[in-house]
Design a protein around this motif. Structure first.
Motif, PDB file in Angstrom:
ATOM      1  N   PRO A 476     -45.849  90.487 -13.237  1.00  0.00           N
ATOM      2  CA  PRO A 476     -45.642  89.042 -13.049  1.00  0.00           C
ATOM      3  C   PRO A 476     -46.319  88.256 -14.173  1.00  0.00           C
ATOM      4  CG  PRO A 476     -46.422  90.078 -11.022  1.00  0.00           C
ATOM      5  CD  PRO A 476     -46.551  91.104 -12.101  1.00  0.00           C
ATOM      6  N   ALA A 477     -45.842  87.084 -14.408  1.00  0.00           N
ATOM      7  CA  ALA A 477     -46.422  86.243 -15.450  1.00  0.00           C
ATOM      8  C   ALA A 477     -47.883  85.947 -15.146  1.00  0.00           C
ATOM      9  CB  ALA A 477     -45.634  84.945 -15.572  1.00  0.00           C
ATOM     10  N   ALA A 478     -48.684  85.877 -16.197  1.00  0.00           N
ATOM     11  CA  ALA A 478     -50.093  85.504 -16.044  1.00  0.00           C
ATOM     12  C   ALA A 478     -50.151  84.000 -15.811  1.00  0.00           C
ATOM     13  CB  ALA A 478     -50.887  85.904 -17.276  1.00  0.00           C
ATOM     14  N   THR A 479     -50.346  83.616 -14.552  1.00  0.00           N
ATOM     15  CA  THR A 479     -50.206  82.196 -14.183  1.00  0.00           C
ATOM     16  C   THR A 479     -51.521  81.523 -13.832  1.00  0.00           C
ATOM     17  OG1 THR A 479     -49.796  82.883 -11.895  1.00  0.00           O
ATOM     18  CG2 THR A 479     -47.877  82.587 -13.312  1.00  0.00           C
ATOM     19  N   ALA A 623     -52.909  98.610 -11.888  1.00  0.00           N
ATOM     20  CA  ALA A 623     -52.374  97.486 -11.119  1.00  0.00           C
ATOM     21  C   ALA A 623     -50.901  97.253 -11.492  1.00  0.00           C
ATOM     22  CB  ALA A 623     -53.193  96.237 -11.405  1.00  0.00           C
ATOM     23  N   PRO A 624     -50.135  96.634 -10.593  1.00  0.00           N
ATOM     24  CA  PRO A 624     -50.554  96.071  -9.300  1.00  0.00           C
ATOM     25  C   PRO A 624     -50.652  97.120  -8.201  1.00  0.00           C
ATOM     26  CG  PRO A 624     -48.234  95.612  -9.690  1.00  0.00           C
ATOM     27  CD  PRO A 624     -48.734  96.273 -10.937  1.00  0.00           C
ATOM     28  N   TYR A 667     -55.616  89.261  -8.725  1.00  0.00           N
ATOM     29  CA  TYR A 667     -56.458  88.444  -9.599  1.00  0.00           C
ATOM     30  C   TYR A 667     -56.406  88.959 -11.039  1.00  0.00           C
ATOM     31  CZ  TYR A 667     -60.568  85.925 -11.312  1.00  0.00           C
ATOM     32  OH  TYR A 667     -61.397  85.121 -12.034  1.00  0.00           O
ATOM     33  N   LEU A 668     -56.536  90.283 -11.208  1.00  0.00           N
ATOM     34  CA  LEU A 668     -56.522  90.858 -12.550  1.00  0.00           C
ATOM     35  C   LEU A 668     -55.182  90.617 -13.241  1.00  0.00           C
ATOM     36  CD1 LEU A 668     -58.371  94.194 -11.814  1.00  0.00           C
ATOM     37  CD2 LEU A 668     -59.080  92.510 -13.517  1.00  0.00           C
ATOM     38  N   VAL A 669     -54.102  90.798 -12.507  1.00  0.00           N
ATOM     39  CA  VAL A 669     -52.782  90.587 -13.103  1.00  0.00           C
ATOM     40  C   VAL A 669     -52.612  89.127 -13.520  1.00  0.00           C
ATOM     41  CG1 VAL A 669     -50.302  90.602 -12.631  1.00  0.00           C
ATOM     42  CG2 VAL A 669     -51.718  92.540 -11.909  1.00  0.00           C
ATOM     43  N   ALA A 670     -53.010  88.214 -12.650  1.00  0.00           N
ATOM     44  CA  ALA A 670     -52.848  86.785 -12.949  1.00  0.00           C
ATOM     45  C   ALA A 670     -53.755  86.325 -14.078  1.00  0.00           C
ATOM     46  CB  ALA A 670     -53.117  85.965 -11.687  1.00  0.00           C
ATOM     47  N   HIS A 671     -54.937  86.952 -14.217  1.00  0.00           N
ATOM     48  CA  HIS A 671     -55.918  86.521 -15.214  1.00  0.00           C
ATOM     49  C   HIS A 671     -55.990  87.481 -16.399  1.00  0.00           C
ATOM     50  CE1 HIS A 671     -57.304  84.264 -11.658  1.00  0.00           C
ATOM     51  NE2 HIS A 671     -57.904  83.435 -12.495  1.00  0.00           N
ATOM     52  N   ARG A 672     -54.987  88.332 -16.601  1.00  0.00           N
ATOM     53  CA  ARG A 672     -55.099  89.380 -17.608  1.00  0.00           C
ATOM     54  C   ARG A 672     -55.245  88.852 -19.028  1.00  0.00           C
ATOM     55  NH1 ARG A 672     -49.807  89.485 -15.737  1.00  0.00           N
ATOM     56  NH2 ARG A 672     -48.116  89.346 -17.282  1.00  0.00           N
ATOM     57  N   ASP A 673     -54.859  87.604 -19.266  1.00  0.00           N
ATOM     58  CA  ASP A 673     -55.036  87.033 -20.598  1.00  0.00           C
ATOM     59  C   ASP A 673     -56.432  86.441 -20.795  1.00  0.00           C
ATOM     60  OD1 ASP A 673     -52.427  87.694 -21.215  1.00  0.00           O
ATOM     61  OD2 ASP A 673     -51.637  85.744 -20.616  1.00  0.00           O
ATOM     62  N   GLN A 674     -57.206  86.338 -19.704  1.00  0.00           N
ATOM     63  CA  GLN A 674     -58.511  85.683 -19.781  1.00  0.00           C
ATOM     64  C   GLN A 674     -59.686  86.591 -19.440  1.00  0.00           C
ATOM     65  OE1 GLN A 674     -58.644  81.670 -17.870  1.00  0.00           O
ATOM     66  NE2 GLN A 674     -56.606  82.188 -17.102  1.00  0.00           N
TER      67      GLN A 674
END
Length: 706
Positions: A476-479, A623-624, A667-674
């Motif tokens: 999923p997109a990192a949102t 993940a996921p 959380y990791l997937v959503a924040h993977r760019d940060q």
């Protein structure tokens, strides 16, 4: 690599593996030289297509018409082999494109393996080949051999004696020399090769690409892979999962285990989820069998290429030696097999014909079977017919090659196997080539070591489980919204709580007096912790005080804490205090994850608290992770019996803990760019129905220095 590029790569490789015309640039008339070997092999292995030697200094090469350049070749070619200096490769690639080649096989060295300058040259060549639509195998590769078409694009010694025996196995290796070693050993072990591919520096074609292409061959059943490193772990997982879904069995040696990176000093998560541990778990999730030694690889390839599916775990052990029976029983237990006793009626019947033997399981027919080989027949039939065994291993020492015993013992074993078509039987014996071939022709696997045979059956059972295809590259997109700068524990707890992690009613205080006031609002004892973006493990610097009651007590404790932390971490930036109610449960866990350089977001769970790194009881997952996956992670822990209520203890709220794992995965997937890593330690798990709450949280942003 996106779907369109993957399709293009697969189509290009399929054309190369089924070539009808091959040009060799740098062709030599000497069949022992690198530029001469492919031409000799193409002739001796029965290649039926056109071969075009490119050598401006000769009219003929090994009896074939030679050409001064690729541009002089009459017509298109499928493969261009480059056995020329690295400085000439770029021009040769342009010429290959003019001949509409599917790809080039670059034997040449002098590229990335030599350092930055060579790497830059390799990158330029790879980029230009991609623009031209050419597949690049190599550089610095030994090339490949495809048995179905007798396509030879290699100078390996593997083919010096002619084409290897054909079978259902493919060997794919990043190392040319070790790939040749594996191929030669495989042939000696009686493993038939359908493909042998080495990828070298992987400027273009990767191991992943080769697996993806080979998975489409309906006559291929096993893929053996030797890996040194991977750029895109999720693409590899997707390719393996696709091969497994297509019915291929996949076994992998992964070497080059690396130490934990520098950020291990910052959080438990990085040190517990080391690079090789992640790789190990990723291969398992994709459906591959991982081995660590050459002999393991060979025995696995042998069993996987000959054995039918083995989905049950009931193993029968037939032996002519009591000692060997005990050895095999131990090995079977270690391999996860059940060794069930034969039914009482079968035991009674067998005792009548072999009173000094043991008909239980292991079944020992003793040396009496030297005099009466029919005992082998009768006991073997009983194990399959009455014992309900999914597989049987038989140990016969050197009897099958004995001048005095061999003929009768062979006949007895074969008679015992009559009517057992499709049943798994592995024979352990010292054998000559003739005897081995006799039994292998009857579907019997032949080994010379009893423990090796049982391990091979374990591998066969592992790979008999079918897996569904899965695109591991689709995330999923990192949102996630941007993280706050200079994260403290309070910030981290609030951040993970927004993704569904349950936390206590925590409060932030800037001064000892405010900490006392926050504690005064609590109905019970509290814990006070120092807040600092620079301190991951607060206990080690005296930054935690437990079980405090009353505003004055808390304020005084916070004041003392400032002094201790100032002495032990004088450069740390202090941001006040966190005040939280004391929380107790039936277990403490660590839940976290990090961004792996190869596989991206990886989740971890284990026994937690201050002993997390001591016990190192952790489970990992790329993940996921869904709830079923989270529960499977928990069941794999040595710690699991305690969570499950061992010895009458209260069972932990496993469902709530699984939900915490899923939340951290999200959380990791959503924040993977940060985020580089996130850790909840401890997570206090209450009794069943009482939930699980993260009592401490640490987030390492990407780009942070340890």
């Amino acid at each position: 690599m996106d779907g369109a590029m993957a399709d293009t790569s697969r189509q290009g490789l399929e054309r190369m593996f089924n070539a009808r015309s091959i040009a060799v640039v740098g062709a030599s008339d000497d069949p022992t030289r690198i530029g001469g070997r492919p031409i000799r092999y193409l002739q001796t292995c029965g290649f039926q297509g056109q071969v075009y030697p490119i050598n401006p200094g000769r009219d003929t090469v090994q009896g074939l018409t030679a050409y001064a350049s690729l541009d002089d070749v009459p017509g298109d070619v499928d493969i261009v082999i480059l056995a020329i200096p690295a400085t000439l490769v770029a021009d040769a690639i342009e010429a290959a494109a003019r001949r509409n080649a599917a790809g080039v096989v670059i034997f040449s060295s002098g590229f990335a393996e030599l350092g930055p300058e060579g790497e830059a040259l390799q990158d330029r060549i790879a980029a230009r080949a991609a623009e031209l639509g050419l597949q690049v195998l190599g550089p610095n590769t030994l090339g490949f051999y495809a048995a179905p078409s007798r396509t030879v694009a290699t100078f390996s010694s593997l083919l010096e004696s002619g084409p290897p025996p054909e079978g259902p196995v493919a060997l794919v290796s990043q190392s040319g020399a070790f790939g040749a070693h594996l191929g030669i050993k495989a042939v000696k072990r009686g493993i038939g090769l359908r493909y042998w591919v080495t990828t070298g520096n992987e400027a273009g074609v990767s191991t992943t690409d080769v697996i993806r292409a080979l998975a489409a061959d309906p006559d291929l059943s096993v893929i053996g892979v030797y890996l040194e490193g991977v750029r895109d772990g999720r693409a590899l997982m997707t390719a393996i999962a696709g091969a497994r879904a297509a019915g291929k069995r996949v076994v992998v040696i992964k070497v080059g285990r690396t130490p934990v990176g520098s950020r291990a000093a910052q959080s438990h998560t990085a040190s517990l989820a080391g690079d090789d541990a992640v790789f190990d778990r990723a291969l398992a999730q994709a459906g591959a069998l991982r081995v660590t030694r050459t002999d393991e690889m060979l025995e696995a390839l042998y069993a996987l290429s000959r054995g039918a599916d083995l989905t049950g775990d009931r193993l029968g052990l037939l032996t002519v030696s009591g000692g060997a029976g005990v050895l095999m029983a131990d090995a079977a237990h270690d391999a996860g097999f059940v060794v069930p006793p034969l039914p009482d009626a079968a035991q009674a019947r067998l005792r009548k014909i072999c009173p000094f033997g043991s008909p239980v399981n292991p079944v020992d027919v003793t040396a009496q079977s030297m005099n009466e080989p029919s005992l082998i027949t009768d006991h073997l039939k009983a194990m399959f017919a009455d014992g309900g065994c999914d597989a049987v291993v038989g140990f016969f020492m050197n009897w099958l090659e004995s001048p005095l015993l061999a003929e009768k013992v062979r006949a007895a074993v074969l008679e015992g196997l009559e009517g057992q078509s499709g049943r798994t039987f592995a024979m352990v014996a010292n054998t000559d080539a003739e005897t081995r071939a006799l039994f292998e022709a009857r579907g019997v696997m032949v080994f010379d070591d009893p423990c090796g045979a049982i391990e091979a059956l374990r591998q066969l059972r592992h790979q008999s489980v079918r897996t569904a295809p899965r695109d591991w590259t689709a995330l999923p997109a990192a949102t996630a919204s941007p993280l706050a700068p200079d994260l403290t524990e309070y910030d981290a707890l609030q951040s993970v709580a927004a993704c569904g992690v349950a936390i206590p009613d925590v409060r932030r205080a800037e001064t000892p007096q405010q900490a006392g006031a926050a504690a005064g609002a609590s109905t019970g004892p509290v814990v006070v912790k120092i807040l600092s973006p620079d301190i991951a493990h607060k206990t080690e610097v005296g930054g935690v005080a437990l079980g405090l009651t009353g505003a004055e007590t808390v304020a005084a404790a916070a004041e003392r804490m400032l002094g201790r932390v100032g002495e032990k971490a004088p450069s740390a930036r202090l941001k006040g205090f966190l005040v939280s109610p004391m929380v107790s449960g039936v277990a403490e866990c660590i839940v976290g994850g990090r961004m792996d350089d190869v596989f991206g977001p990886v989740v971890m769970v284990g026994s937690g608290g201050i002993h997390a790194e001591i016990y190192r009881d952790v489970a990992l997952s790329v993940a996921p992770v869904d709830r079923a996956g989270a529960q499977a992670m928990l069941r794999s822990l040595r710690f699991w019996p305690l969570l499950d209520g061992a010895r009458g203890a209260a069972r932990a709220d496993v469902a709530a803990l699984a939900d915490t794992i899923v939340a951290i995965s999200d959380y990791l997937v959503a924040h993977r760019d940060q985020v580089a890593a996130v850790e909840l330690n401890p997570v206090s798990v209450g009794a069943d129905g009482q939930g699980a709450r993260a009592l401490d949280a640490f987030i390492e942003p990407k780009g942070a220095t340890a």
